[in-house]
Design a protein around this motif. Structure first.
Motif, PDB file in Angstrom:
ATOM      1  N   VAL A   1       0.719  -1.132  -0.057  1.00 24.80           N
ATOM      2  CA  VAL A   1       0.103   0.002  -0.066  1.00 24.80           C
ATOM      3  C   VAL A   1       0.941   1.374   0.083  1.00 24.80           C
TER       4      VAL A   1
ATOM      5  N   LYS B   1      -3.148   3.389  -1.645  1.00 30.63           N
ATOM      6  CA  LYS B   1      -3.420   2.639  -2.854  1.00 30.63           C
ATOM      7  C   LYS B   1      -2.782   1.199  -2.939  1.00 30.63           C
ATOM      8  N   ARG B   2      -3.360   0.262  -3.505  1.00 32.08           N
ATOM      9  CA  ARG B   2      -2.547  -0.912  -3.456  1.00 32.08           C
ATOM     10  C   ARG B   2      -1.596  -0.680  -4.643  1.00 32.08           C
TER      11      ARG B   2
ATOM     12  N   ARG C   1       1.290  -2.407  -7.089  1.00 36.33           N
ATOM     13  CA  ARG C   1       1.868  -3.617  -7.465  1.00 36.33           C
ATOM     14  C   ARG C   1       2.325  -3.792  -8.765  1.00 36.33           C
TER      15      ARG C   1
END
Length: 217
Positions: free
Chosen positions: A152, A156-157, A159
């Motif tokens: 995070v 927000k995530r 990736r």
């Protein structure tokens, strides 16, 4: 292309400013006032503002291999090493697409094509950006999977879409997101520091063998 975008692309005004010109009745198409914000001029249409014919600017696209140490800005009181010092003066009005931080290097697109710039940078289009990364130490065996699962950042995530290990200390990482300093910050979460970060691709646009500090059209 709608009328306000046509005017903005010609360098007349921002889209909001173009809307104001249209609403004021100052824009004519083929001799008649046009207040239709959704009107799309054809190539044969004559668009004028206050009686002056508007010509579309030629679209310009520059690929720069940004070296580390140069900042993505026109002016910086703390340094003279900006990306615009690597380009001829005639390209100083071009906007860069997808900022690279000062210590990062690689592919940087500069253009006056606002529609393309938005398509390449807006998250909803999910344009891939590919990077090669050199770590400060040997990567752990599970690092690619951890980067793909993400962390995070800024609520927000964050990736990686894909991660490939090229050598014990080198990774190739593909992103679709545009979070500030995403790769460096993700790696720091896992205890790694980035010695080198180079963008080699944006969408279908590749850096190729362009030498560092050079540009091509």
């Amino acid at each position: 292309m709608r009328l306000n975008r046509f005017l903005a692309a010609a360098g007349i005004a921002s889209r909001r400013g173009a809307d104001e010109l249209i609403a004021a009745g100052r824009v004519t198409v083929n001799g008649k006032p046009c207040r239709d914000f959704h009107f799309q001029p054809a190539p044969t249409d004559h668009v004028k503002i206050d009686g002056k014919l508007i010509h579309q600017r030629a679209r310009i696209y520059i690929v720069l291999n940004k070296p580390a140490g140069f900042v993505c800005t026109r002016r910086d009181p703390n340094t003279t090493d900006t990306i615009y010092h690597l380009l001829p003066l005639k390209f100083s009005a071009l906007a860069y697409v997808g900022r690279l931080d000062a210590q990062s290097e690689g592919l940087l697109l500069l253009t006056n094509d606002g529609d393309l710039a938005q398509r390449l940078t807006h998250p909803r289009f999910k344009i891939e950006k590919e990077y090669e990364v050199v770590l400060d130490r040997v990567a752990s065996s599970d690092l690619p999977q951890r980067l793909s699962r993400g962390v995070v950042l800024d609520g927000k995530r964050a990736r990686a879409k894909r991660v490939q290990q090229l050598s014990p200390t080198r990774l190739r990482i593909v992103l679709e997101q545009g979070i500030n300093r995403q790769i460096r910050r993700m790696l720091e979460r896992f205890g790694f520091h980035t010695k080198k970060l180079a963008r080699i691709r944006t969408g279908h646009l590749r850096l190729g063998d362009l030498p560092r500090g050079h540009w091509r059209m």
